[in-house]
Design an enzyme around this catalytic site. Structure first.
Site, PDB file in Angstrom:
ATOM      1  CG  HIS A 147      37.212  37.779  41.912  1.00 19.05           C
ATOM      2  ND1 HIS A 147      36.209  37.676  40.974  1.00 19.05           N
ATOM      3  CD2 HIS A 147      36.645  37.461  43.101  1.00 19.05           C
ATOM      4  CE1 HIS A 147      35.086  37.304  41.569  1.00 19.05           C
ATOM      5  NE2 HIS A 147      35.326  37.169  42.856  1.00 19.05           N
ATOM      6  CE  LYS A 151      37.579  33.740  41.616  1.00 16.20           C
ATOM      7  NZ  LYS A 151      37.593  32.744  42.708  1.00 16.20           N
TER       8      LYS A 151
END
Length: 254
Positions: A147, A151
Site C-alpha cells: 500500500h 497507510k
C-alpha cells in the site's frame, strides 16, 4: 430514489474520492462531510468539524454515513449515528477488539456494514481463495500486500480478511516477516506488508507445492474502485433494517 450520504474523513484521500465519485452518479448524493477540523467545502460539499456531527446529521438528514477515517474518528461518530437513526458504512481498518465491539453494539440500533475492502474484485478473490485452499491441501501459503506510504496499519485490513479466509479452510499460524535463521514450519503462512509511494492496494496469495505455484492476486488501479463499492453499499444499506451486514450481501443482491 437518491440516497443521501454523509462522508466521515471527508478531507482524506478516500473521503475526497467518495465525494468525487458520488458527483458522477444519480443514485447517491453526498450532502455533508465530517473531518477532524472544519474543512469548509470539498467538491461543493460542506465539511464540518467532528464536534458538529450531531447537529449536521440533524440539519442535512443523510440516510447513511460512509466512513473512511481512522478508528478513533470512526468510533467518535457512532453514538451520533445511533441517536439520529442513520446507517453506517465503515471502510476504516485497524480497529482493536473494543472498537469492533462498539460497532457491533451499534448494529443493534442501526444498520451497520463493515468491510475491509469495497472492491468487487476482492470479493471474487476471497471466494476463489476459499476454493483453492480447500482443494490444495498441504501446499505452502504466503501472503503479501503493498500500500501507499501513508497507510498506518499493517498488515492491511484486506490482508487480515484474506488470512481469516485461509484459516477458515486450514489450521495455519501467521508468521509476520522472517529474519535470520527462520526455517519454514509446516503449518504456517508468511504474511508480508510493504509501504511505498502512492500504491492503491495490491494483495497476493501464493500456494506452492507438487512442483507448481498458484498465485491469486488483486491490484487496484484507482481509489475510485473502493469509493464506488462503498457508495453501492450505502445505497443498499439505506433499504435495510437494523443489524450487522457484509459487503458480499451487496454483491449478491445485484
Amino acid at each position: 430514489m437518491t440516497t443521501r450520504v454523509a462522508v466521515n474523513g471527508a478531507a482524506g484521500r478516500m473521503g475526497r474520492t467518495v465525494i468525487e465519485t458520488a458527483a458522477e452518479r444519480d443514485d447517491v448524493e453526498v450532502v455533508v462531510g465530517f473531518h477532524a477540523s472544519d474543512a469548509g467545502e470539498i467538491g461543493g460539499v460542506p465539511v464540518v468539524g467532528a464536534e458538529d456531527v450531531p447537529e449536521a446529521l440533524d440539519e442535512y438528514d443523510p440516510d447513511v454515513v460512509v466512513d473512511f477515517s481512522l478508528p478513533d474518528a470512526a468510533l467518535g461518530i457512532v453514538d451520533a449515528c445511533v441517536e439520529a437513526d442513520v446507517g453506517l458504512v465503515v471502510g476504516t481498518t485497524g480497529f482493536d477488539d473494543d472498537g469492533f465491539d462498539a460497532l457491533e453494539a451499534a448494529s443493534d440500533e442501526i444498520p451497520v456494514l463493515k468491510a475491509t475492502n469495497f472492491s468487487r474484485g476482492i470479493q471474487v478473490l476471497l471466494r476463489t481463495i476459499t476454493e483453492a485452499v480447500g482443494a490444495l491441501d498441504g501446499y505452502d501459503l504466503e501472503l503479501m500486500e503493498t500500500h501507499h506510504n501513508d497507510k498506518v496499519d499493517a498488515p492491511s485490513g484486506t490482508a487480515n480478511t484474506i488470512l481469516e479466509t485461509v484459516q477458515d479452510e486450514r489450521d495455519v499460524e501467521p508468521v509476520y516477516g522472517r529474519e535470520g535463521h527462520a526455517p519454514r514450519e509446516e503449518d504456517e503462512i508468511g504474511v508480508f506488508a510493504r509501504r511505498a509511494g502512492d500504491i492503491r492496494g495490491e494483495h497476493e496469495l501464493v500456494l506452492a507445492g507438487n512442483d507448481e505455484v498458484v498465485s491469486l492476486s488483486h491490484r487496484a488501479e484507482d481509489r475510485a474502485v473502493f469509493a464506488a463499492g462503498a457508495l453501492d453499499a450505502a445505497a443498499w444499506l439505506a433499504e435495510q433494517g437494523d443489524g450487522w451486514h457484509e459487503f458480499d450481501e451487496v454483491i449478491d443482491a445485484d
